[in-house]
Design a protein around this motif. Structure first.
Motif, PDB file in Angstrom:
ATOM      1  N   ILE A 117      34.134  43.398  21.250  1.00 52.18           N
ATOM      2  CA  ILE A 117      34.636  42.119  20.730  1.00 52.18           C
ATOM      3  C   ILE A 117      33.549  41.387  19.934  1.00 52.18           C
ATOM      4  CG2 ILE A 117      35.314  39.795  21.461  1.00 52.18           C
ATOM      5  CD1 ILE A 117      36.945  41.178  23.718  1.00 52.18           C
ATOM      6  N   VAL A 118      32.327  41.294  20.467  1.00 51.87           N
ATOM      7  CA  VAL A 118      31.290  40.535  19.755  1.00 51.87           C
ATOM      8  C   VAL A 118      30.868  41.260  18.473  1.00 51.87           C
ATOM      9  CG1 VAL A 118      30.479  39.459  21.883  1.00 51.87           C
ATOM     10  CG2 VAL A 118      29.338  41.520  21.066  1.00 51.87           C
ATOM     11  N   ALA A 119      30.824  42.600  18.503  1.00 50.44           N
ATOM     12  CA  ALA A 119      30.442  43.330  17.289  1.00 50.44           C
ATOM     13  C   ALA A 119      31.520  43.199  16.217  1.00 50.44           C
ATOM     14  CB  ALA A 119      30.183  44.792  17.629  1.00 50.44           C
ATOM     15  N   ASP A 120      32.795  43.278  16.617  1.00 46.04           N
ATOM     16  CA  ASP A 120      33.892  43.078  15.653  1.00 46.04           C
ATOM     17  C   ASP A 120      33.839  41.672  15.077  1.00 46.04           C
ATOM     18  OD1 ASP A 120      34.826  45.643  16.054  1.00 46.04           O
ATOM     19  OD2 ASP A 120      36.509  45.049  17.351  1.00 46.04           O
ATOM     20  N   ALA A 121      33.552  40.681  15.931  1.00 43.06           N
ATOM     21  CA  ALA A 121      33.544  39.285  15.490  1.00 43.06           C
ATOM     22  C   ALA A 121      32.522  39.069  14.381  1.00 43.06           C
ATOM     23  CB  ALA A 121      33.254  38.360  16.673  1.00 43.06           C
ATOM     24  N   ILE A 122      31.314  39.596  14.539  1.00 37.91           N
ATOM     25  CA  ILE A 122      30.295  39.343  13.521  1.00 37.91           C
ATOM     26  C   ILE A 122      30.586  40.147  12.243  1.00 37.91           C
ATOM     27  CG2 ILE A 122      28.530  38.717  15.197  1.00 37.91           C
ATOM     28  CD1 ILE A 122      27.247  41.401  14.863  1.00 37.91           C
ATOM     29  N   ARG A 123      31.157  41.346  12.378  1.00 33.69           N
ATOM     30  CA  ARG A 123      31.474  42.129  11.167  1.00 33.69           C
ATOM     31  C   ARG A 123      32.592  41.476  10.373  1.00 33.69           C
ATOM     32  NH1 ARG A 123      34.464  46.976   9.514  1.00 33.69           N
ATOM     33  NH2 ARG A 123      35.494  47.158  11.541  1.00 33.69           N
ATOM     34  N   PHE A 124      33.652  41.035  11.077  1.00 37.48           N
ATOM     35  CA  PHE A 124      34.777  40.412  10.382  1.00 37.48           C
ATOM     36  C   PHE A 124      34.348  39.107   9.714  1.00 37.48           C
ATOM     37  CE2 PHE A 124      37.822  42.494  13.683  1.00 37.48           C
ATOM     38  CZ  PHE A 124      37.594  43.739  13.092  1.00 37.48           C
ATOM     39  N   ARG A 125      33.523  38.317  10.406  1.00 37.36           N
ATOM     40  CA  ARG A 125      33.082  37.042   9.819  1.00 37.36           C
ATOM     41  C   ARG A 125      32.180  37.285   8.607  1.00 37.36           C
ATOM     42  NH1 ARG A 125      32.971  31.692  11.558  1.00 37.36           N
ATOM     43  NH2 ARG A 125      32.146  30.424   9.862  1.00 37.36           N
ATOM     44  N   ALA A 126      31.329  38.291   8.704  1.00 32.00           N
ATOM     45  CA  ALA A 126      30.451  38.616   7.577  1.00 32.00           C
ATOM     46  C   ALA A 126      31.280  39.012   6.351  1.00 32.00           C
ATOM     47  CB  ALA A 126      29.505  39.754   7.966  1.00 32.00           C
ATOM     48  N   GLY A 127      32.316  39.812   6.559  1.00 30.50           N
ATOM     49  CA  GLY A 127      33.174  40.202   5.441  1.00 30.50           C
ATOM     50  C   GLY A 127      33.883  39.011   4.829  1.00 30.50           C
ATOM     51  N   SER A 128      34.320  38.086   5.695  1.00 32.76           N
ATOM     52  CA  SER A 128      34.991  36.882   5.202  1.00 32.76           C
ATOM     53  C   SER A 128      34.034  36.005   4.394  1.00 32.76           C
ATOM     54  CB  SER A 128      35.543  36.092   6.398  1.00 32.76           C
ATOM     55  OG  SER A 128      36.090  34.862   5.981  1.00 32.76           O
ATOM     56  N   GLU A 129      32.815  35.862   4.866  1.00 31.54           N
ATOM     57  CA  GLU A 129      31.839  35.010   4.176  1.00 31.54           C
ATOM     58  C   GLU A 129      31.443  35.603   2.828  1.00 31.54           C
ATOM     59  OE1 GLU A 129      30.543  32.059   5.036  1.00 31.54           O
ATOM     60  OE2 GLU A 129      31.824  31.934   6.822  1.00 31.54           O
ATOM     61  N   LEU A 130      31.289  36.932   2.778  1.00 29.77           N
ATOM     62  CA  LEU A 130      30.848  37.596   1.542  1.00 29.77           C
ATOM     63  C   LEU A 130      32.001  37.902   0.592  1.00 29.77           C
ATOM     64  CD1 LEU A 130      28.178  40.400   2.216  1.00 29.77           C
ATOM     65  CD2 LEU A 130      27.859  38.139   1.211  1.00 29.77           C
ATOM     66  N   SER A 131      33.223  37.879   1.135  1.00 30.57           N
ATOM     67  CA  SER A 131      34.396  38.348   0.384  1.00 30.57           C
ATOM     68  C   SER A 131      34.193  39.802  -0.060  1.00 30.57           C
ATOM     69  CB  SER A 131      34.658  37.455  -0.837  1.00 30.57           C
ATOM     70  OG  SER A 131      34.974  36.151  -0.435  1.00 30.57           O
ATOM     71  N   ARG A 132      33.528  40.551   0.810  1.00 30.17           N
ATOM     72  CA  ARG A 132      33.313  41.976   0.571  1.00 30.17           C
ATOM     73  C   ARG A 132      33.491  42.728   1.888  1.00 30.17           C
ATOM     74  NH1 ARG A 132      27.688  43.309  -2.111  1.00 30.17           N
ATOM     75  NH2 ARG A 132      28.604  45.392  -1.902  1.00 30.17           N
ATOM     76  N   PHE A 133      33.777  44.014   1.777  1.00 33.56           N
ATOM     77  CA  PHE A 133      33.907  44.808   2.991  1.00 33.56           C
ATOM     78  C   PHE A 133      32.526  45.051   3.591  1.00 33.56           C
ATOM     79  CE2 PHE A 133      34.270  48.817   5.332  1.00 33.56           C
ATOM     80  CZ  PHE A 133      35.330  48.503   6.167  1.00 33.56           C
ATOM     81  N   VAL A 134      32.372  44.724   4.864  1.00 32.58           N
ATOM     82  CA  VAL A 134      31.122  44.969   5.584  1.00 32.58           C
ATOM     83  C   VAL A 134      31.354  46.149   6.515  1.00 32.58           C
ATOM     84  CG1 VAL A 134      29.474  44.001   7.241  1.00 32.58           C
ATOM     85  CG2 VAL A 134      30.349  42.585   5.378  1.00 32.58           C
ATOM     86  N   HIS A 135      30.541  47.162   6.394  1.00 31.50           N
ATOM     87  CA  HIS A 135      30.800  48.431   7.063  1.00 31.50           C
ATOM     88  C   HIS A 135      30.561  48.399   8.570  1.00 31.50           C
ATOM     89  CE1 HIS A 135      29.695  49.309   2.829  1.00 31.50           C
ATOM     90  NE2 HIS A 135      30.662  50.205   2.912  1.00 31.50           N
ATOM     91  N   ILE A 136      29.474  47.730   8.987  1.00 31.30           N
ATOM     92  CA  ILE A 136      29.021  47.847  10.383  1.00 31.30           C
ATOM     93  C   ILE A 136      28.640  46.472  10.924  1.00 31.30           C
ATOM     94  CG2 ILE A 136      27.178  48.815  11.851  1.00 31.30           C
ATOM     95  CD1 ILE A 136      27.013  51.145   9.790  1.00 31.30           C
ATOM     96  N   GLY A 137      28.917  46.289  12.200  1.00 31.33           N
ATOM     97  CA  GLY A 137      28.417  45.113  12.926  1.00 31.33           C
ATOM     98  C   GLY A 137      27.644  45.597  14.141  1.00 31.33           C
ATOM     99  N   ILE A 138      26.528  44.978  14.432  1.00 28.84           N
ATOM    100  CA  ILE A 138      25.740  45.383  15.600  1.00 28.84           C
ATOM    101  C   ILE A 138      24.941  44.190  16.107  1.00 28.84           C
ATOM    102  CG2 ILE A 138      23.802  46.192  14.176  1.00 28.84           C
ATOM    103  CD1 ILE A 138      23.400  48.402  16.372  1.00 28.84           C
ATOM    104  N   MET A 139      24.835  44.099  17.419  1.00 26.22           N
ATOM    105  CA  MET A 139      24.099  42.995  18.034  1.00 26.22           C
ATOM    106  C   MET A 139      23.797  43.365  19.477  1.00 26.22           C
ATOM    107  SD  MET A 139      25.166  39.006  18.028  1.00 26.22           S
ATOM    108  CE  MET A 139      24.062  37.747  18.645  1.00 26.22           C
ATOM    109  N   GLY A 140      22.588  43.135  19.939  1.00 23.99           N
ATOM    110  CA  GLY A 140      22.223  43.468  21.304  1.00 23.99           C
ATOM    111  C   GLY A 140      22.850  42.524  22.312  1.00 23.99           C
ATOM    112  N   GLU A 141      23.210  43.042  23.467  1.00 22.30           N
ATOM    113  CA  GLU A 141      23.815  42.204  24.497  1.00 22.30           C
ATOM    114  C   GLU A 141      22.813  41.261  25.143  1.00 22.30           C
ATOM    115  OE1 GLU A 141      24.167  44.601  28.514  1.00 22.30           O
ATOM    116  OE2 GLU A 141      24.902  45.804  26.852  1.00 22.30           O
TER     117      GLU A 141
END
Length: 244
Positions: A85-109
């Motif tokens: 959930i947290v990795a999807d959240a940051i990837r989806f938000r990044a794509g929305s902010e850039l208006s571009r497809f962002v391939h990967i999201g990653i973040m340490g727990e």
């Protein structure tokens, strides 16, 4: 180190100010020969009033519900409901902010409190879950760097990732897919993460050799408040993106 919540600092400063503004009370107690607890300075009524007012205002904001958590969500390996959930959240938000497809999201727990309880989720609980002032970062990595990143995740036994799928064999990543396509080690990929991870806070050295870095004015706390609010009901999510 990431910085603690502004709210906590403001509350702390108000408290200190309240104690520091009462030298006359302390001197009066000392001159009368009292000692120990009786010599402790009385809180300043004006500062206490301001603090009470601020606390009421803070409670009215922190208590606002943003979503309902369907079941207990925890981090785990090789993948987990909360990690996904947290990795999807940051990837989806990044794509929305850039208006571009962002391939990967990653973040340490390590950046989070370790779980979410079932029931109503408030703004304050999301702040507790993500208490730091880190912000969203998008890195451009080569395919070789993404290959190294997958292997660093595999060596750890798994981490929160989005947009990437692979199997862990003997501590190495195999069959690496990025959004259902075989990883192109000569390619270029956009990777969303936090400023904490990009600055070396999480142990993903592959993130430190980026070709380009974009720092977005999006705090990670606000990002998760917005994401949970958009979901309304936060349900467990596991799809086999990392397998052993």
């Amino acid at each position: 180190m990431p910085r603690l919540s502004h709210f906590f600092w403001i509350v702390s400063l108000l408290f200190i100010a309240g104690c520091a503004s009462t030298p006359a009370t302390l001197e009066q107690n000392n001159s009368s020969g009292t000692a120990g607890e009786e010599a402790y300075p009385e809180p300043d009524p004006l500062i206490l009033s301001l603090l009470d007012s601020y606390r009421d205002s803070l409670d009215s904001v922190m208590g606002v519900p943003v979503a309902v958590v369907e079941d207990t969500l925890r981090f785990g390996q090789p993948e987990s409901s909360l990690g996904n959930i947290v990795a999807d959240a940051i990837r989806f938000r990044a794509g929305s902010e850039l208006s571009r497809f962002v391939h990967i999201g990653i973040m340490g727990e390590s950046s989070f409190k370790l779980y979410l309880n079932p029931g109503e989720l408030t703004v304050g609980e999301v702040m507790d879950f993500m208490p730091y002032d880190n912000h969203l970062v998008i890195l451009t990595l080569t395919g070789e760097d993404v290959f190294a990143l997958a292997n660093q995740v595999a060596e750890m036994g798994g981490s929160p990732v989005s947009g990437m799928r692979f199997r862990i064999n003997n501590g190495r990543a195999s069959g690496i897919l990025v959004n259902s396509e075989v990883l192109d080690r000569n390619g270029s990929y956009l990777v969303a993460t936090s400023s904490w991870a990009a600055d070396g806070g999480d142990l993903y050295p592959a993130l430190w050799s980026y070709k380009e870095r974009v720092d977005l004015d999006v705090s990670m706390r606000d990002l998760f408040v917005d994401y949970f609010r958009s979901r309304r009901v936060v349900a467990p999510l596991q799809d086999g993106r990392i397998r052993r």
